[in-house]
Scaffold this motif. Structure first.
Motif, mmCIF file in Angstrom:
data_model
loop_
_atom_site.group_PDB
_atom_site.id
_atom_site.type_symbol
_atom_site.label_atom_id
_atom_site.label_comp_id
_atom_site.label_asym_id
_atom_site.label_seq_id
_atom_site.Cartn_x
_atom_site.Cartn_y
_atom_site.Cartn_z
ATOM 1 N N UNK A 198 0.832 -1.202 0.000
ATOM 2 C CA UNK A 198 0.000 0.000 0.000
ATOM 3 C C UNK A 198 0.869 1.256 0.000
ATOM 4 N N UNK A 199 0.295 2.333 -0.538
ATOM 5 C CA UNK A 199 0.898 3.644 -0.373
ATOM 6 C C UNK A 199 -0.146 4.577 0.225
ATOM 7 N N UNK A 200 0.302 5.439 1.091
ATOM 8 C CA UNK A 200 -0.561 6.406 1.767
ATOM 9 C C UNK A 200 -0.574 7.699 0.957
ATOM 10 N N UNK A 201 -1.781 8.213 0.677
ATOM 11 C CA UNK A 201 -1.919 9.385 -0.192
ATOM 12 C C UNK A 201 -2.346 10.626 0.579
ATOM 13 N N UNK A 230 0.061 4.391 7.987
ATOM 14 C CA UNK A 230 1.499 4.214 7.795
ATOM 15 C C UNK A 230 1.943 4.952 6.533
ATOM 16 N N UNK A 231 2.789 5.965 6.667
ATOM 17 C CA UNK A 231 3.167 6.815 5.530
ATOM 18 C C UNK A 231 4.047 6.087 4.526
ATOM 19 N N UNK A 232 4.206 6.729 3.362
ATOM 20 C CA UNK A 232 5.108 6.203 2.350
ATOM 21 C C UNK A 232 4.608 4.910 1.731
ATOM 22 N N UNK A 235 9.327 1.564 2.776
ATOM 23 C CA UNK A 235 10.284 2.356 1.999
ATOM 24 C C UNK A 235 9.865 3.819 2.118
ATOM 25 N N UNK A 236 10.786 4.645 2.583
ATOM 26 C CA UNK A 236 10.480 6.055 2.822
ATOM 27 C C UNK A 236 11.418 7.003 2.079
#
Length: 383
Positions: free
Chosen positions: A167-170, A233-235, A253-254
Motif C-alpha cells: 500500500x501507499x498512503x496518499x 502508515x506513511x510512504x 520504503x520512505x
C-alpha cells in the motif's frame, strides 16, 4: 454570437483556484456554471456543504467571468445532464481531477467539445483547493491505494498461500469521491478517533487501533487490515499475511527518490461508484495456484520498485491485477474493460483501486497521461 461554455462542480468554500478556473474557462465563450445541489453533494461526498446552494449561486453569479450560474436539476454524478441538453453549449470545461469517462461519453453523445484544464493558480497566487482549506492546509487524514496483493489480507485467501500486500498512503490533495478502493469507510472511522489530525507517533500501532475500532467484536464482515495500514502508515509499505486478519510483519520504503519515482509514474482516473447489489464472493476461484500467482506478482512489484525498474513494475502490477480478477471475476465487467481499452496505448499497466470493482482506475505510465490525476504520497513526518 459568442460560444457557450459550461462547467459544473460543488464550488463550496469559494477560493482563488475556483476564480482562476472560471477565468480560464471563460476564454472559450460565455460561461455558464452548474453547481451540485446540497442533497447531491451530500450523496456524492458523504458530507454536508459549508455554504448552501443559495449562497454558492449568489457568490458565483457575482463573479465577472460568469454569465450565469444555476443549481443542476438532476442528482448523482451526472446531475447536470438535463441542463446540458437544454443549454447546448459548445464546450464543457473540466479540471484534470474533474474529468470522468461518463462526462466524455456524454459530450460525445451531445456533440460537445470537452476541454481539460490544468490546475494553475493566477499569477502571484498560491495553489488552492477546497480540501486544503477545509483541513487548514494540513493533510490530516490520508487515503490509500494498493499496488499489489489485494485480498491477501483476508484469511480465506492467505490460508492457501501466505504473502504480502503493498500500500501507499496518499495526501488528500483532492477530495476523492466516496469510491471503493480509497478506503473511505475506514477513513470515516478514523475521523471518529482523530477528528482533526492523525497523530505522528507509532503509525503501526495507530493502524492496529483503527483496525480494531472499525471491526468491533461480533462484526459479520471484517474490513481488511490494509485499509487501516495504508491510512496510518506513511510512504510505501508492505505487510505479510499468513491465515490471519493482522499481518505478521511489515517492511517500509520512505526514501525520497523512490517516492518521487512512484509519483512520476502512477496516476488515477475516476470511474463510477460500485454497482449496487454486486456480490464479489458469489463466484470465486480461490485456490493455491491462483493465490500464489497473486503473491508472486506482489513480490515482483516490490522488487521492481526498489530497483526503479519501470518495465518490471508495470508487468508485475498488471499480473497482480489479473490474479485478483482470476480469483474474483465479478470485479470487472464489459463496461470496465471498455474503459481500460481507452488507456492501453497510453499506459503500461492498469488495475482497479481496491477490490470492490469500479471506483478509480490506477494507471502506470512512462509519461503523465492527460486527464488523469497525479498522486501525492504522504511522507514520514519527523516528531
Amino acid at each position: 454570437m459568442k460560444k457557450k461554455v459550461f462547467v459544473s462542480g460543488c464550488f463550496d468554500m469559494l477560493h482563488s483556484g475556483h476564480i482562476a478556473f472560471f477565468k480560464e474557462a471563460s476564454k472559450y465563450g460565455d460561461l455558464y456554471v452548474g453547481i451540485g445541489s446540497d442533497s447531491t453533494i451530500s450523496e456524492l461526498k458523504g458530507r454536508q456543504t459549508i455554504n448552501s446552494e443559495q449562497e454558492r449561486i449568489y457568490m458565483i453569479n457575482a463573479i465577472k467571468h460568469v454569465k450565469q450560474a444555476f443549481v443542476n436539476s438532476g442528482s448523482g454524478i451526472l446531475d447536470f445532464k438535463e441542463d446540458l441538453i437544454k443549454l447546448k453549449p459548445d464546450f464543457f470545461v473540466v479540471n484534470e481531477d474533474g474529468y470522468s469517462p461518463k462526462k466524455e461519453e456524454l459530450c460525445q453523445e451531445l456533440n460537445i467539445e470537452l476541454k481539460k484544464l490544468k490546475r494553475i493558480p493566477d499569477t502571484g497566487l498560491p495553489e488552492r483547493s477546497t480540501t486544503a482549506i477545509r483541513t487548514g492546509g494540513n493533510c490530516t487524514l490520508p487515503y490509500r491505494i494498493d499496488l499489489g496483493g489485494t485480498w491477501i489480507d483476508q484469511p480465506y485467501v492467505s490460508k492457501y498461500h501466505p504473502g504480502w500486500a503493498i500500500t501507499i498512503s496518499l495526501e488528500p490533495i483532492v477530495e476523492y469521491n466516496e469510491r471503493c478502493g480509497m478506503s473511505t469507510s475506514t477513513r470515516n472511522a478514523a475521523k471518529k478517533i482523530w477528528p482533526y489530525y492523525l497523530p505522528l507517533e507509532k503509525p503501526e500501532k495507530l493502524a492496529e487501533i483503527l483496525f480494531k475500532f472499525e471491526n468491533t467484536p461480533g462484526s459479520t464482515m471484517i474490513s481488511g487490515a490494509q485499509d487501516a495500514i495504508g491510512i496510518c502508515m506513511p510512504g510505501l509499505t508492505r505487510h505479510y499475511y499468513n491465515d490471519g486478519f493482522w499481518p505478521t510483519k511489515f517492511e517500509s520504503i520512505q526514501d525520497e527518490t523512490t517516492l518521487e519515482w512512484l509519483e512520476e509514474h502512477i496516476s488515477m482516473v475516476l470511474l463510477w461508484p460500485r454497482e449496487k447489489g454486486l456480490d464479489l464472493l458469489s463466484d470465486t476461484f480461490i485456490n493455491e495456484e491462483n493465490v500464489k500467482s497473486l503473491t508472486t506478482a506482489a513480490d515482483n512489484v516490490w522488487e521492481s520498485i526498489k530497483e526503479k525498474d519501470l518495465e518490471g513494475f508495470a508487468d508485475s502490477f498488471l499480473k497482480s491485477f489479473n490474479a485478483q480478477v482470476k480469483m474474483f471475476p465479478s470485479m470487472v465487467n464489459d463496461r470496465i474493460l471498455n474503459e481500460i481499452d481507452k488507456y492501453k496505448e497510453k499506459a503500461l499497466a492498469w488495475k482497479l483501486a481496491g477490490a470492490g470493482g469500479a471506483g478509480y482506475l490506477i494507471l502506470v505510465s512512462e509519461k503523465p497521461i492527460e486527464g488523469a490525476m497525479r498522486i501525492k504520497i504522504r511522507r514520514k513526518e519527523m516528531l
